[in-house]
Design an enzyme around this catalytic site. Sequence first.
Site, mmCIF file in Angstrom:
data_model
loop_
_atom_site.group_PDB
_atom_site.id
_atom_site.type_symbol
_atom_site.label_atom_id
_atom_site.label_comp_id
_atom_site.label_asym_id
_atom_site.label_seq_id
_atom_site.Cartn_x
_atom_site.Cartn_y
_atom_site.Cartn_z
ATOM 1 N N SER A 1 0.791 -1.443 -0.069
ATOM 2 C CA SER A 1 -0.104 0.009 0.089
ATOM 3 C C SER A 1 0.847 1.092 -0.061
ATOM 4 C CB SER A 1 -0.974 -0.098 1.215
ATOM 5 O OG SER A 1 -1.736 -1.171 1.069
ATOM 6 N N LYS B 1 0.480 5.765 8.146
ATOM 7 C CA LYS B 1 1.044 5.909 7.087
ATOM 8 C C LYS B 1 0.016 6.018 5.777
ATOM 9 C CE LYS B 1 1.972 2.272 4.458
ATOM 10 N NZ LYS B 1 1.299 1.587 3.457
ATOM 11 N N LYS C 1 -7.272 1.821 -2.855
ATOM 12 C CA LYS C 1 -6.743 1.359 -1.518
ATOM 13 C C LYS C 1 -6.808 2.458 -0.493
ATOM 14 C CE LYS C 1 -5.152 -1.204 1.889
ATOM 15 N NZ LYS C 1 -4.203 -1.728 1.875
#
Length: 299
Positions: A99, A242, A174
């Site tokens: 990701s 993150k 995502k």
Amino acid sequence: MSNLPKVAWIGLGIMGSPMAENLIKAGYPVTGYTLEADKLERLANSGGSVAGSVAEAVRDADVIITMVPASPQVEAIAYGPDGILAHARRGALLIDMSSITPQTSIDLAHAAADKGLRVLDAPVSGGEAGAIEAVLSIMVGGEQADFDAARPLLEALGKTIVRCGPHGSGQTVKAANQLIVAVNIQACAEAVVFLEKSGVDLSAALDVLGGGLAGSTVLARKKDNFTTRDFRPGFRIDLHHKDMGIVTDAARTVGATLPVGSLVAQLIAALRAQGDGGLDHSALLRGVERLSGDHTSTA
């Protein structure tokens, strides 16, 4: 010998290890590389082969899959004299399941094309349980022909597999996924504290909520974490921090305003600053408890 494509797997963490093992179970020959010796031993015990470097792992691979924490790690294993692009054979298919930022995926696809490599960005959702059970949702960006070629392999890893558009699209979807998950966990955590402080049977309440419109995969997957305060990591706060940085930055770039998402991003950042970054993201409950004057929750 298997007639299936030879796979190099780079990154054998909480998600990568069970995913690689599912490919082995499906008959794919898998050669893995990661920095942790115990994860390499686990792969070998599952029937995979172990490489001593990225270069060694990818040299003869038909398909290269990467599953590492963030953009800097993807760039570290992809570029440079010891990286994937320098050692993979022309025509190989690189599937990055990390990701990362959409722009990192776009840049990687362009750089790989110059080396004769095909690239898909294919991040996943479903957490450790989804990885183990091979029921991940896989959102893919890249060329249709490459997606079609990769689909049989991806079907050994996930249940919902969708091409979302060109390079970077998988990462954009995502990012949206992580936004929804974070807000959902925060809402569930707030409901848990509200229910407990009201003296309601928490388990019974979550059961009935799960059967109505408030039900969600997040609630179903994280219910036990909430009720038992078991925050062993399936997906760490550090990683969700993150990811929230990715979605807030990408939203700013395209001019989308995320008022609730921005608030939850700050709550995740606060939890991380308080030393809970290594816990599962269901530990957002700890943050709500602290704000509510309850400091009894333990990891």
